[in-house]
Design a protein around this motif. Structure first.
Motif, short mmCIF file in Angstrom:
data_model
loop_
_atom_site.label_atom_id
_atom_site.label_comp_id
_atom_site.label_asym_id
_atom_site.label_seq_id
_atom_site.Cartn_x
_atom_site.Cartn_y
_atom_site.Cartn_z
N ALA A 282 0.83 -1.21 0.00
CA ALA A 282 0.00 0.00 0.00
C ALA A 282 0.86 1.26 0.00
N ARG B 193 -10.16 8.03 -9.75
CA ARG B 193 -9.93 8.07 -11.18
C ARG B 193 -9.86 6.66 -11.73
N ARG B 194 -9.23 5.79 -10.89
CA ARG B 194 -9.01 4.44 -11.36
C ARG B 194 -10.32 3.71 -11.60
N SER B 195 -11.28 3.96 -10.71
CA SER B 195 -12.49 3.13 -10.81
C SER B 195 -13.41 3.63 -11.93
N GLU B 196 -13.25 4.90 -12.34
CA GLU B 196 -14.02 5.46 -13.45
C GLU B 196 -15.51 5.54 -13.19
N LEU B 197 -16.03 4.61 -12.42
CA LEU B 197 -17.47 4.53 -12.22
C LEU B 197 -17.84 5.16 -10.91
N MET B 198 -19.10 5.53 -10.80
CA MET B 198 -19.52 6.08 -9.51
C MET B 198 -20.78 5.35 -9.04
N LEU B 199 -20.80 4.08 -9.22
CA LEU B 199 -21.99 3.33 -8.82
C LEU B 199 -22.04 3.16 -7.31
N ARG C 168 -5.96 -4.32 -2.89
CA ARG C 168 -5.06 -4.88 -3.90
C ARG C 168 -5.30 -6.37 -4.17
N HIS D 121 -12.79 -2.90 -6.01
CA HIS D 121 -13.45 -1.76 -6.63
C HIS D 121 -14.25 -2.16 -7.87
N PHE E 123 -22.13 4.80 -19.04
CA PHE E 123 -20.71 5.14 -18.85
C PHE E 123 -19.88 4.42 -19.89
N LEU F 15 -16.32 2.96 -20.67
CA LEU F 15 -15.09 2.57 -19.98
C LEU F 15 -13.99 2.38 -21.01
N ARG F 16 -12.76 2.32 -20.48
CA ARG F 16 -11.65 2.01 -21.37
C ARG F 16 -11.85 0.62 -21.96
N VAL G 208 -26.89 6.99 -9.40
CA VAL G 208 -26.48 7.60 -10.66
C VAL G 208 -27.60 8.49 -11.16
N ASN H 72 -17.05 10.67 -18.24
CA ASN H 72 -17.24 9.57 -19.18
C ASN H 72 -18.69 9.09 -19.24
#
Lengths: 278, 221, 337
Positions: A187, A272-278, B95, B138, C32, C34-35, C68, C80
């Motif tokens: 971590a 930012r990594r997860s991109e989603l906001m669910l 992780r 996540h 959404f 995604l990549r 959402v 996005n």
């Protein structure tokens, strides 16, 4: 958060600069086989031209070649010093944070003691103990730079230690060592790595400062600090190029590395990594 | 028996969260502990799971008094109690994949070889499908992650299970599914359960008996 | 009376409702990107109306897309996200309405958020700035929203606190000195300052004790009774049962049933098998879970998304059911006896 286009621009320009610098210092010396020490008094202090793009210094040595060699030494010192400082800092910080109690107090007082002495003074003290050379400079820079990493890693470990997932690991039978290696270290490593990268230019500046003061590398050796130091007298005579180019080469990697580190830091941000906001 | 006897605990020595809490869970019994938020019931749950050293009082686990907490506790004693926390997000190492998460207790206790079989058996028991097992926290929902956290607590086949507000963040169907998974495990193994929560309707339905937090506090401060 | 008649009657009722609606949502879809070209269909074709003085509870499990939807109404989706459809917010006193989905950020920030839509947040403690007192929060919001003069601000802040039943004696406290219930009231007071006609409460009771849940939703209900429209987004069915006029059930990004609350929670019960399963999972009912898990929003089936878990599913469920009389199901359950 910057908009994606400036983000990409920053990534590309920084990456390209770092790439060019690395290629230059890695490939030029073995490929060109020119002597950067070659003195030619008949061509001393020539302004930049096609033949000598960066001009020549007061002994008629080609400045472009000397700058590449200087950058090579400065980068080497910066990289090794940053690496040593990060390893020492991470180890001390992780030990202090994970073990706590007396270990924590002792280690942190040590960090306080080191940081109470001005940076440069401590560095000068260390190099003064040895004969001029690369290793004393690396040691002096490393000794003065592990402190912030130790603090960052310690506070990160302290905040992680109270998370329920550490409780769950303890309840699942994990020993101290297992918790440290499996859950805490992974971590903090990205943070420590980021600190290491940001430290490289800082360490380069320190090397230059020491050399500029005449305490760093032997004065015939081309390092960025030595180049600027040698150029001092000619600058007073109005010859700007021996100062300008080494100076630029000191600033350029700093900006480029800072740019890359910024991109990296954004990536570390889990939102930012997860991109989603669910 | 899991016996908590006049336990005083907190995070600052001078100002404990509660004084003298006592509670007993018999083998195979399920006890619901009901209390308002902030009363200290979660701290008591941590004491019972050997994760928090109390300032005073005793914890007796299967006839042996517990004298050391966290890492200092003997591993066999520590792993006899499984814990599930309220928030799956903070209770899972971000992780690790769900498979690694569930297998972690086996790997930590040097029984790596059993991991694959145990995960394969636990995943359907808590309602996790194979495609979810390769994902990281996540990439799954709260409910799915809590299922994995329950599986992790069951990995070492604990004799005692402590569920600290396990379903507070979950919808009705996932709550019912997780409670059913806990009850199936208990029916198979005869494990005892301490379920901590603030939902009286849920705990009454789930547990053999429900205790009010204020009735636990025997000793006056 | 034929089924046709019933449909026409229902259409007329909802048309009338749409007329006087504070918020009218049609075909709201959020997707959404995604990549790697994957897309997540977080909300698909949501239709509902919300009138003044009415409380609509949007229920469903976590990750079904209901939060959402709330973010889309506030224009707070990440970059996005792609939205389509309309969400018409009635204008102030007969003025022109605003389509929340088409409005630009400037309009939303200057005229909508706080002024015409108030948000009651999920975790009030995180919603407040830790270093400032409740009074200073309230005064700043009063200044930002109404531009009241400095002297009148103090009074306005106290009025706002009173409206949300926040005790005046606690105004000079910092957020960490407040209990969960008081923090929730402080956040509600902030949401009410702009006198918004639409209140959006996104999981306002998560992690609260039952007593506190009851008190919090009762207060929200009181604000609805004062003539506001309240959209309560929650996974807590008991909270919804307590105050909602109508219930909308969301599953895998779609609203599968909209029903009056008394019918939904009463002996008649909901008609969609998912809604029925959700109610049956409650500890004071059958306490049995719905088998299986909801589908991935990035990989939804062609037909009814609930079919794989549904006891009543047949071949027909391979095609998507259109909402009929408030239920999107090929085999809706008959009202319970």
């Amino acid at each position: 958060m910057a908009d994606p286009r400036t983000h990409r621009l920053r990534l590309w320009s920084s990456g390209l600069t770092v790439g060019v610098i690395l290629l230059a210092v890695l490939l030029v010396p073995p490929l060109v086989q020119l002597d950067e020490q070659a003195v030619d008094l008949s061509r001393k202090l020539l302004p930049p031209s096609w033949e000598h793009p960066f001009g020549t210094d007061d002994l008629g040595r080609d400045l472009l070649l000397r700058c590449v060699y200087g950058l090579r030494i400065s980068l080497l010192v910066g990289l090794v010093a940053a690496l040593v400082a990060t390893v020492v800092g991470t180890a001390v910080g992780a030990a202090a944070g994970a073990l706590g109690g007396w270990t924590d107090r002792t280690l942190m007082r040590l960090v306080d003691a080191f940081s109470s002495v001005p940076h440069l003074l401590l560095g000068i003290f260390v190099v003064a103990l040895f004969r001029p050379g690369v290793w004393p400079v690396i040691a002096s820079v490393a000794v003065t730079h592990w402190l912030s990493t130790a603090r960052i890693v310690r506070s990160e470990v302290l905040s992680l230690r109270t998370r329920p997932f550490i409780d769950a690991a303890v309840s699942g039978g994990a020993g101290r060592w297992r918790v440290a290696v499996r859950h805490l270290l992974p971590a903090v490593l990205p943070q420590a790595g980021l600190a290491a990268v940001l430290m490289v230019p800082h360490a380069m500046w320190h090397e230059s400062a020491l050399s500029f003061l005449g305490l760093g590398l032997p004065s015939h050796q081309a390092s960025l600090g030595n180049l600027v130091q040698n150029a001092r007298s000619s600058l007073l005579a109005g010859d700007w190029w021996p100062t300008l180019f080494p100076g630029l080469l000191l600033i350029l990697p700093t900006l480029a590395i800072a740019g890359l580190a910024g991109v990296w830091r954004d990536r570390l941000n889990p939102r930012r990594r997860s991109e989603l906001m669910l | 028996m899991l016996e908590l006897d006049s336990v005083t605990a907190g995070y600052e020595r001078r100002a404990p969260v509660f004084h003298g809490a006592s509670l007993t869970v018999a083998p195979g019994e399920s006890v619901g502990l009901l209390g308002p938020s902030g009363c200290g019931k979660s701290t008591l749950a941590r004491v019972a799971a050997l994760l928090h050293r109390p300032d005073a009082g005793r914890l007796v686990l299967d006839g042996t008094e517990v004298r050391a907490w966290r890492h200092r506790a003997p591993r066999a004693q520590r792993t006899a109690v499984g814990v599930v926390f309220q928030q799956p997000r903070t209770a899972a190492d971000p992780r690790l994949t769900l498979t690694e998460l569930i297998a972690e207790p086996l790997r930590a206790t040097g029984r790596r070889a059993e991991a694959a079989d145990r995960v394969a058996a636990l995943a359907p028991a808590v309602g996790l499908t194979p495609d979810l097992l390769g994902r990281r926290p996540h990439e799954v929902s709260d409910g799915q992650l809590q299922r994995a956290c329950l599986a992790r607590a069951l990995t070492l086949r604990p004799r005692w299970l402590i569920c600290d507000e396990m379903t507070a963040m979950l919808d009705a169907s996932t709550t019912a599914a997780l409670v059913a998974a806990v009850e199936t495990y208990r029916a198979e193994t005869g494990a005892g359960l301490l379920a901590v929560g603030h939902d009286r309707v849920l705990l009454n339905r789930w547990c053999d008996r429900t205790v009010d937090w204020k009735d636990c506090l025997t000793a006056a401060p | 009376m034929t089924a046709d008649h019933v449909l026409r009657a229902l259409a007329a009722v909802s048309a009338e409702r749409a007329e006087g609606a504070v918020l009218s949502v049609r075909g709201l879809t959020v997707r959404f990107r995604l990549r790697g070209g994957r897309t997540v269909d977080a909300v698909s074709d949501a239709d509902f109306d919300l009138g003044a003085g009415e409380c609509l509870a949007l229920v469903g499990e976590s990750g079904c897309g209901k939060s959402v939807l709330a973010s889309a109404l506030l224009g707070l989706l990440p970059g996005n996200a792609e939205t389509s459809g309309t969400a018409l917010l009635a204008g102030p006193e007969g003025g022109a309405g605003t389509d929340l989905l088409a409005a630009d950020e400037k309009t939303l920030a200057r005229t909508v958020r706080g002024r015409r839509v108030g948000l009651v947040p999920q975790s009030p403690a995180a919603h407040l700035t830790p270093v400032r007192t409740v009074r200073s929060h309230l005064e700043e919001t009063v200044r930002a929203l109404t531009g009241t003069s400095r002297r009148a601000r103090r009074e306005a802040a106290e009025t706002a606190a009173e409206r949300a039943a926040f005790p005046a004696g606690h105004l000079d406290r910092h957020p960490h000195e407040l209990s969960g219930g008081l923090a929730q009231r402080a956040a509600t007071a902030l949401a009410l300052i702009g006198d918004a006609r639409l209140l959006l409460a996104d999981e306002p009771t998560t992690g609260l004790d039952r007593d506190l849940v009851d008190r919090t939703v009762d207060e929200l209900r009181r604000h609805a009774d004062e003539g506001r429209a309240l959209l309560l987004i929650t996974h807590d069915l008991a909270a919804a049962a307590r105050i909602a006029d109508r219930v909308a059930v969301m599953y895998a990004g779609r609203i599968v049933e909209v029903a009056p609350a008394h019918r939904f929670f009463g002996p008649t019960g909901p008609r969609h098998p998912y809604a029925r399963g959700l109610l049956d999972a409650l500890p004071d009912r059958a306490f049995t879970p719905i088998p299986g898990m909801p589908p991935e929003l990035s990989d939804l089936p062609e037909g009814c998304a609930f079919a794989p878990r549904c006891p009543r599913a047949t071949v027909r469920c391979g095609t998507r059911p259109a909402p009929t009389a408030g239920v999107a199901c090929h085999h809706p359950e008959q009202p319970r006896a």
